[in-house]
Design a protein around this motif. Structure first.
Motif, PDB file in Angstrom:
ATOM      1  N   SER A  72      47.667  53.727  46.609  1.00  0.00           N
ATOM      2  CA  SER A  72      47.301  53.372  45.242  1.00  0.00           C
ATOM      3  C   SER A  72      46.495  52.069  45.290  1.00  0.00           C
ATOM      4  CB  SER A  72      48.547  53.187  44.373  1.00  0.00           C
ATOM      5  OG  SER A  72      49.346  52.154  44.896  1.00  0.00           O
ATOM      6  N   ARG A  73      45.596  51.961  44.392  1.00  0.00           N
ATOM      7  CA  ARG A  73      44.750  50.782  44.341  1.00  0.00           C
ATOM      8  C   ARG A  73      45.582  49.632  43.773  1.00  0.00           C
ATOM      9  NH1 ARG A  73      38.886  51.391  42.128  1.00  0.00           N
ATOM     10  NH2 ARG A  73      38.235  51.021  44.258  1.00  0.00           N
ATOM     11  N   SER A  74      45.611  48.571  44.496  1.00  0.00           N
ATOM     12  CA  SER A  74      46.384  47.433  44.010  1.00  0.00           C
ATOM     13  C   SER A  74      45.599  46.710  42.919  1.00  0.00           C
ATOM     14  CB  SER A  74      46.685  46.466  45.157  1.00  0.00           C
ATOM     15  OG  SER A  74      45.481  45.996  45.715  1.00  0.00           O
ATOM     16  N   ALA A  75      46.316  45.994  42.124  1.00  0.00           N
ATOM     17  CA  ALA A  75      45.681  45.240  41.030  1.00  0.00           C
ATOM     18  C   ALA A  75      44.828  44.118  41.627  1.00  0.00           C
ATOM     19  CB  ALA A  75      46.738  44.664  40.107  1.00  0.00           C
ATOM     20  N   LEU A  76      43.672  43.885  41.038  1.00  0.00           N
ATOM     21  CA  LEU A  76      42.756  42.861  41.512  1.00  0.00           C
ATOM     22  C   LEU A  76      43.281  41.499  41.090  1.00  0.00           C
ATOM     23  CD1 LEU A  76      40.103  42.154  42.863  1.00  0.00           C
ATOM     24  CD2 LEU A  76      38.989  42.417  40.645  1.00  0.00           C
ATOM     25  N   ARG A  77      43.382  40.625  42.062  1.00  0.00           N
ATOM     26  CA  ARG A  77      43.870  39.265  41.762  1.00  0.00           C
ATOM     27  C   ARG A  77      42.770  38.274  42.140  1.00  0.00           C
ATOM     28  NH1 ARG A  77      49.967  38.966  44.190  1.00  0.00           N
ATOM     29  NH2 ARG A  77      50.889  40.422  42.730  1.00  0.00           N
TER      30      ARG A  77
END
Length: 81
Positions: A72-77
Protein backbone atom coordinates in the motif's frame (compact mmCIF):
# COMPACT_ATOMS: atom_id res chain seq x y z
CA UNK A 1 -9.28 -41.49 -11.42
CA UNK A 2 -6.75 -38.84 -10.58
CA UNK A 3 -3.41 -39.36 -8.86
CA UNK A 4 -4.56 -38.94 -5.21
CA UNK A 5 -7.44 -41.38 -5.73
CA UNK A 6 -5.13 -43.97 -7.25
CA UNK A 7 -2.69 -43.53 -4.37
CA UNK A 8 -5.50 -43.92 -1.82
CA UNK A 9 -6.77 -47.08 -3.50
CA UNK A 10 -3.22 -48.51 -3.57
CA UNK A 11 -2.80 -47.78 0.14
CA UNK A 12 -6.15 -49.37 0.94
CA UNK A 13 -5.35 -52.50 -1.12
CA UNK A 14 -1.95 -52.92 0.53
CA UNK A 15 -3.49 -52.56 3.99
CA UNK A 16 -6.13 -55.18 3.20
CA UNK A 17 -3.51 -57.57 1.84
CA UNK A 18 -1.41 -57.20 5.00
CA UNK A 19 -4.44 -57.88 7.22
CA UNK A 20 -5.24 -61.05 5.27
CA UNK A 21 -1.59 -62.13 5.38
CA UNK A 22 -1.48 -61.77 9.17
CA UNK A 23 -4.57 -63.96 9.45
CA UNK A 24 -3.04 -66.51 7.08
CA UNK A 25 0.23 -66.50 9.02
CA UNK A 26 -1.67 -67.80 12.05
CA UNK A 27 -2.81 -70.86 10.14
CA UNK A 28 -1.19 -73.95 11.74
CA UNK A 29 -1.30 -75.91 8.46
CA UNK A 30 1.34 -73.66 6.82
CA UNK A 31 4.70 -75.24 6.27
CA UNK A 32 7.88 -73.58 7.47
CA UNK A 33 8.79 -72.66 3.90
CA UNK A 34 5.33 -71.17 3.23
CA UNK A 35 5.52 -69.19 6.44
CA UNK A 36 8.94 -67.80 5.49
CA UNK A 37 7.76 -66.87 1.99
CA UNK A 38 4.67 -65.17 3.38
CA UNK A 39 6.79 -63.15 5.82
CA UNK A 40 9.08 -62.08 2.96
CA UNK A 41 6.07 -60.96 0.93
CA UNK A 42 4.73 -59.11 3.97
CA UNK A 43 8.03 -57.26 4.36
CA UNK A 44 7.92 -56.21 0.72
CA UNK A 45 4.30 -55.14 1.01
CA UNK A 46 5.09 -53.15 4.16
CA UNK A 47 7.90 -51.35 2.35
CA UNK A 48 5.57 -50.56 -0.55
CA UNK A 49 2.91 -49.31 1.86
CA UNK A 50 5.46 -47.10 3.62
CA UNK A 51 6.51 -45.61 0.28
CA UNK A 52 2.90 -44.93 -0.75
CA UNK A 53 2.13 -43.32 2.61
CA UNK A 54 5.19 -41.10 2.23
CA UNK A 55 4.05 -40.08 -1.25
CA UNK A 56 0.58 -39.27 0.10
CA UNK A 57 2.05 -37.17 2.91
CA UNK A 58 4.20 -35.25 0.41
CA UNK A 59 1.19 -34.59 -1.80
CA UNK A 60 -0.87 -33.31 1.12
CA UNK A 61 1.80 -30.97 2.38
CA UNK A 62 2.72 -29.92 -1.15
CA UNK A 63 4.58 -26.76 -1.96
CA UNK A 64 3.24 -23.96 0.16
CA UNK A 65 2.78 -20.87 -1.94
CA UNK A 66 3.72 -17.64 -0.31
CA UNK A 67 0.87 -15.14 -0.28
CA UNK A 68 1.33 -12.27 -2.65
CA UNK A 69 2.24 -9.26 -0.55
CA UNK A 70 -0.05 -6.33 -0.88
CA UNK A 71 1.81 -3.09 -0.98
CA UNK A 72 0.00 0.00 0.00
CA UNK A 73 1.19 3.48 -0.71
CA UNK A 74 2.26 5.14 2.46
CA UNK A 75 1.10 8.63 3.29
CA UNK A 76 3.42 11.37 2.02
CA UNK A 77 5.22 13.13 4.84
CA UNK A 78 7.14 16.33 4.50
CA UNK A 79 9.77 16.75 7.11
CA UNK A 80 11.25 20.14 7.76
CA UNK A 81 14.02 21.45 9.98
Amino acid sequence: MNQPEVLDSDIHALQQWLRAAWRQLGDPSLTTFSRRELRNQMKQCSADLRARLQMAAEQQSGPVEQPIPTYSRSALRILSW
